[in-house]
Design a protein around this motif. Sequence first.
Motif, short mmCIF file in Angstrom:
data_model
loop_
_atom_site.label_atom_id
_atom_site.label_comp_id
_atom_site.label_asym_id
_atom_site.label_seq_id
_atom_site.Cartn_x
_atom_site.Cartn_y
_atom_site.Cartn_z
N VAL A 195 6.06 -9.02 -11.65
CA VAL A 195 4.67 -8.72 -11.54
C VAL A 195 4.44 -7.48 -10.81
O VAL A 195 3.52 -6.91 -11.05
CB VAL A 195 4.13 -10.14 -10.81
N GLU A 196 5.51 -7.14 -9.86
CA GLU A 196 5.24 -5.88 -9.22
C GLU A 196 5.24 -4.79 -10.00
O GLU A 196 4.60 -3.71 -9.86
CB GLU A 196 6.31 -5.99 -8.21
N ASN A 197 6.38 -4.82 -11.01
CA ASN A 197 6.35 -3.87 -12.09
C ASN A 197 4.98 -3.76 -13.02
O ASN A 197 4.86 -2.62 -13.21
CB ASN A 197 7.54 -4.05 -13.00
N LEU A 198 4.41 -4.80 -13.26
CA LEU A 198 3.33 -4.99 -14.12
C LEU A 198 2.18 -4.03 -13.28
O LEU A 198 1.50 -3.38 -13.69
CB LEU A 198 2.72 -6.34 -14.39
N ALA A 199 2.16 -4.42 -11.91
CA ALA A 199 1.24 -3.77 -10.95
C ALA A 199 1.43 -2.15 -10.90
O ALA A 199 0.50 -1.42 -11.15
CB ALA A 199 1.47 -4.43 -9.50
N LYS A 200 2.74 -1.85 -10.93
CA LYS A 200 3.19 -0.40 -10.77
C LYS A 200 2.42 0.43 -12.21
O LYS A 200 1.88 1.31 -12.08
CB LYS A 200 4.56 -0.25 -10.73
N ASN A 201 2.90 -0.39 -13.39
CA ASN A 201 2.58 0.10 -14.56
C ASN A 201 0.90 0.38 -14.66
O ASN A 201 0.68 1.39 -15.12
CB ASN A 201 2.93 -0.64 -15.66
N ASN A 206 -3.69 3.42 -15.54
CA ASN A 206 -5.26 3.62 -15.14
C ASN A 206 -5.41 4.55 -14.04
O ASN A 206 -6.77 4.39 -13.74
CB ASN A 206 -5.65 2.14 -14.94
N ASN A 207 -4.56 5.27 -13.85
CA ASN A 207 -4.67 6.09 -12.44
C ASN A 207 -5.53 5.48 -11.28
O ASN A 207 -6.60 5.83 -10.70
CB ASN A 207 -5.58 7.30 -13.00
N SER A 208 -4.82 4.10 -11.06
CA SER A 208 -5.57 3.23 -10.03
C SER A 208 -4.45 2.94 -8.96
O SER A 208 -3.33 3.71 -8.85
CB SER A 208 -5.89 2.15 -11.01
N THR A 209 -4.59 1.74 -8.39
CA THR A 209 -3.50 1.25 -7.15
C THR A 209 -3.23 -0.09 -7.52
O THR A 209 -3.70 -0.66 -8.43
CB THR A 209 -4.34 1.41 -5.98
N GLU A 210 -1.91 -0.29 -7.03
CA GLU A 210 -1.41 -1.61 -7.16
C GLU A 210 -2.23 -2.69 -6.67
O GLU A 210 -2.67 -3.80 -7.21
CB GLU A 210 -0.02 -1.58 -6.51
N THR A 211 -2.88 -2.40 -5.38
CA THR A 211 -3.95 -3.12 -4.89
C THR A 211 -5.04 -3.59 -5.95
O THR A 211 -5.32 -4.71 -5.92
CB THR A 211 -4.68 -2.73 -3.73
N SER A 212 -5.69 -2.72 -6.56
CA SER A 212 -6.86 -3.16 -7.53
C SER A 212 -6.12 -3.92 -8.47
O SER A 212 -6.95 -4.83 -9.05
CB SER A 212 -7.44 -2.04 -7.92
#
Length: 263
Positions: A195-201, A206-212
Amino acid sequence: MDLQIKDKIALITAASKGLGKAVALRLSQEGAKVIICSRNKESISKTEQEISQKTGGIVKSYFCDVTNEEQVAQMIDGIIKKFGKIDILVTNAGGPPSGGFGDFEIDDYRKAFELNLLSTINLCKKVIPTMKKDAWGRIVMITSISVKQPIDNLILSNTARTGVIGFMKTLSNAVAVDNITVNSICPGYTKTDRVENLAKNFAQKNNSTETSFYEKLESNIPMKRIGTTSEFAQTVAFLASEGAGYITGVSLKVDGGFSKGLF
Ligand SMILES: NC(=O)c1ccc[n+]([C@@H]2O[C@H](COP(=O)([O-])OP(=O)(O)OC[C@H]3O[C@@H](n4cnc5c(N)ncnc54)[C@H](OP(=O)(O)O)[C@@H]3O)[C@@H](O)[C@H]2O)c1
């Protein structure tokens, strides 16, 4: 609650990290003798040491790719030689790549079936004879919430894992008379490397953040948080326990309410 699995022999596949590792740790904490495997020799032996240091229990690791029939056969033979039997089998593997209908060829489906469906069938075929001899067995198949509600952009996982559920339910009826239960646990989003990798990808794409990524995910979960590996592992441990002996053929969601269907 005493799960009454002290000294039971438990094989947990794909367990160097994430859900598999958490299950192995939990079963070891409950006094089971734990055997784990994964494809990376270094990380699986590190996990073996880590769990045995934490619990003081017997932990043995194997280098084994669950899609490789020969490696699986060697591992099972090795376990039977050393421990005499296998009482608890927790089937797990990595997840297939994400993507939709237009992204994959037939060979990609074949690989996903090998990874998630055929590996499960193969492990059951090899382990059930020893459970039958003992007239006691617990099989828990780790699948995904996608078997209850397909997840967008995960067509390979959605397709292969529903096959596991058909197999699980059919097998559960066939071996119930031998006092072997067969169930599946369907994790929703649970905090692991995957899931952490999904967040990074997501953040990169999306030029966004893992928090979002996490905020978006958690807004769709009634509990407003993703699950912990420890919560997941405790559920698996219960299904592996003596007391869960009359539960079979069930696919149980551990998802904080994420799946909105009735069952
Ligand atoms: N975490 C979640 O939110 C979630 C939700 C639903 C479903 N799932 C599914 O649950 C399973 C476990 O997820 P996870 O989050 O724990 O993943 P993870 O953190 O990426 O860990 C995967 C584990 O599987 C091992 N592995 C992968 N392929 C293998 C193979 N062919 N043979 C043997 N070992 C293998 C890996 O070790 P090596 O690399 O050393 O082999 C690693 O120990 C996956 O199928 C995933 O899709 C997870």
